[in-house]
Motif scaffolding. Sequence first.
Motif, PDB file in Angstrom:
ATOM      1  N   ASN A  95      13.601  -2.886  -0.077  1.00 34.55           N
ATOM      2  CA  ASN A  95      13.892  -3.363   1.204  1.00 34.55           C
ATOM      3  C   ASN A  95      15.044  -4.686   0.643  1.00 34.55           C
ATOM      4  O   ASN A  95      14.317  -5.715   0.020  1.00 34.55           O
ATOM      5  N   SER A 146      20.506  -2.770   4.407  1.00 33.78           N
ATOM      6  CA  SER A 146      20.458  -1.330   4.384  1.00 33.78           C
ATOM      7  C   SER A 146      19.557  -1.090   3.022  1.00 33.78           C
ATOM      8  O   SER A 146      19.849  -1.333   1.993  1.00 33.78           O
ATOM      9  N   GLY A 147      18.260  -0.461   3.355  1.00 30.94           N
ATOM     10  CA  GLY A 147      17.521  -0.243   2.502  1.00 30.94           C
ATOM     11  C   GLY A 147      17.904   1.117   1.686  1.00 30.94           C
ATOM     12  O   GLY A 147      17.686   1.256   0.419  1.00 30.94           O
ATOM     13  N   GLY A 182      14.557   4.019  -0.412  1.00 34.10           N
ATOM     14  CA  GLY A 182      14.792   2.920   0.658  1.00 34.10           C
ATOM     15  C   GLY A 182      15.072   3.607   2.043  1.00 34.10           C
ATOM     16  O   GLY A 182      15.255   4.706   2.117  1.00 34.10           O
ATOM     17  N   ASP A 197      16.601   2.407   6.119  1.00 33.16           N
ATOM     18  CA  ASP A 197      17.260   1.669   7.002  1.00 33.16           C
ATOM     19  C   ASP A 197      16.354   1.336   8.146  1.00 33.16           C
ATOM     20  O   ASP A 197      15.830   2.289   8.866  1.00 33.16           O
ATOM     21  N   PRO A 198      15.723   0.320   8.149  1.00 30.14           N
ATOM     22  CA  PRO A 198      14.825  -0.178   9.369  1.00 30.14           C
ATOM     23  C   PRO A 198      15.327   0.252  10.843  1.00 30.14           C
ATOM     24  O   PRO A 198      16.537   0.275  10.910  1.00 30.14           O
ATOM     25  N   THR A 205       9.496  -6.650  13.865  1.00 33.22           N
ATOM     26  CA  THR A 205       8.887  -6.388  12.344  1.00 33.22           C
ATOM     27  C   THR A 205       7.548  -5.656  12.506  1.00 33.22           C
ATOM     28  O   THR A 205       7.390  -4.551  11.525  1.00 33.22           O
ATOM     29  N   MET A 240       6.999   1.998   8.261  1.00 30.79           N
ATOM     30  CA  MET A 240       6.709   2.117   6.665  1.00 30.79           C
ATOM     31  C   MET A 240       5.637   2.745   6.111  1.00 30.79           C
ATOM     32  O   MET A 240       5.540   3.664   5.275  1.00 30.79           O
ATOM     33  N   TYR A 267       5.346  -1.288  -3.310  1.00 35.16           N
ATOM     34  CA  TYR A 267       6.558  -1.935  -2.496  1.00 35.16           C
ATOM     35  C   TYR A 267       7.297  -3.199  -2.956  1.00 35.16           C
ATOM     36  O   TYR A 267       6.630  -4.094  -3.476  1.00 35.16           O
ATOM     37  N   GLY A 285       9.806  -6.171  -1.708  1.00 36.19           N
ATOM     38  CA  GLY A 285      10.852  -6.659  -0.568  1.00 36.19           C
ATOM     39  C   GLY A 285      11.348  -7.907  -0.923  1.00 36.19           C
ATOM     40  O   GLY A 285      10.682  -8.937  -1.592  1.00 36.19           O
ATOM     41  N   GLY A 345      12.844  -9.034   3.638  1.00 31.20           N
ATOM     42  CA  GLY A 345      11.921  -7.680   3.019  1.00 31.20           C
ATOM     43  C   GLY A 345      10.395  -8.331   2.830  1.00 31.20           C
ATOM     44  O   GLY A 345       9.382  -7.716   3.079  1.00 31.20           O
ATOM     45  N   ILE A 379       8.467  -8.186   6.235  1.00 31.09           N
ATOM     46  CA  ILE A 379       8.088  -6.629   6.395  1.00 31.09           C
ATOM     47  C   ILE A 379       6.754  -6.359   5.517  1.00 31.09           C
ATOM     48  O   ILE A 379       5.815  -5.759   6.019  1.00 31.09           O
TER      49      ILE A 379
END
Length: 525
Positions: A117, A124-125, A145, A147-148, A211, A218, A232, A234, A238, A241
Amino acid sequence: MTISPRRAALAALAAAASVALASCTVSTAGVAMAATTSGNAPLDLDRYYTQLLDWGPCAPFAGTDAERTAFAAPGLDCARLTVPLDYFEPDGRVATIAVLRHRTTATAQRVGSLVVNPGGPGGSGIALAAQFGAAQQDGPFDVVGFDPRGVGASTPAIDCVTDREIDEQRAETDVDTSPAGVARIEEENRRAAAQCVERSGGADVIAHSGTRDVARDMDVLRAALGERKLTYLGYSYGTRIGSTYAELFPGNVRAMVLDGAIDPTQSTADSAVAQMQGFQKAFEAYAADCATTDGCPLGSDPAGATAAFQALARPLIEHPAAVRDSDRTLSYSDAVTAVVAALYNPASWPTLTTGLTELKAGDGTTLMTLADAYFERSATGAYGNSQEALMVVNCADGGTPDDPAATAETARRVNEVAPFQDSGIKVPAIHSTCSYLPVEPVTPHLPKADGLPRTLVISTTGDPSTPYQAGVALAEALDARLLTFEGTQHTIALQGNTCVDTIVGNYLIDLSLPPADPRCGPGTS
């Protein structure tokens, strides 16, 4: 937090894989993974946790010309993950999460999926994963990746303002602080919140944009990827997250790298003040560097740089600067945005010098280019929704006090610690847009993650956006190993620094952490 997409080199992981295979985690690709639900979530989420992703071309997920080009690269495929909009009403509305995967060709050395992220909120992931995937070639991970929720290609998307409205807001020079002016601003904020709700698809979309919901998404993604444990990486937001995921699902973490940490204990106001203090320090570092060159637009004395910039920028409040080959003009706020954007990384300092030199001659072109890049405005005038998502998610996560006096006090504190961006106009006491949004902010707190394996937090001493001490605090809260990078930039992992990348690669691949208090610097690249 502001957005700073990473253009990193995961090739470092490919190189490290050849010496770390003996202790690699066994791949679980293709293994259906039942939910390990925690964090006070209901248990009837099986249909989400057992879903199979329908991978296909990524072209339909692209929102810009650059993404259309990037997403056409070989080795990429995309899918939509279905999640409940409200995890406590799993049979209600759903959201879809855009997912992009770069499949590694090193199947014999594959460790698993690395979920990434870029930060934000609003980054944009899938765009980051496409960049990482192109760099990693035959590395040990499938790079994934997403997008949240509410961001980019995920649906429903957070949508608060039109492209034309954003341009108008950026060009706004009205600074009326009279009682009538304050009333007008509050009415605009109230109307903006109502438009956000309507254009985004309802109050429930806004209410569940925070979040904690992203972290739950996730975990569903982890299961859909067939991974028993999450790996992960981030950056910036991120890290929020990641730390939230660690708090909700500590037993589901394999490895976690958090770079450019947000202090989980800080209020939104305190975080804003600390962040802008960091930008002031970065501005002073830039000014000192600029002063060593002939013709520095801020002068040869770094001590006078703040006053010099104010003298250049404050006239824009009444007289915006022309932009070449355009009917647009550079406003005061865009000039400050351009400076902030350039302060993220010293590589942008020469461009900032060019922009400030032009501004001395009444030309706002280069600074407008920097501001447009920050806001992700295309050449045709189209915007993504990153800034809208940033506002809404920050409201949902921490909001601002429903107290106009507190809002004004925060602005005063920001101007005190970051005078380079101070317009000289006293900010009035007003209700912010957050006050009118249907959100219930989470109280800042230290994450409690019993059972979390040892993770890695990276903090940069001169990070302008996420101050060094925030990383120290997060590492202590998670009982993580803290890696200190001595430099002036926002985040550093997998960006070509050999010292940092070796530590990160060894940890992600074979879970090997360095001795206590490791430190790296620019000279180790």
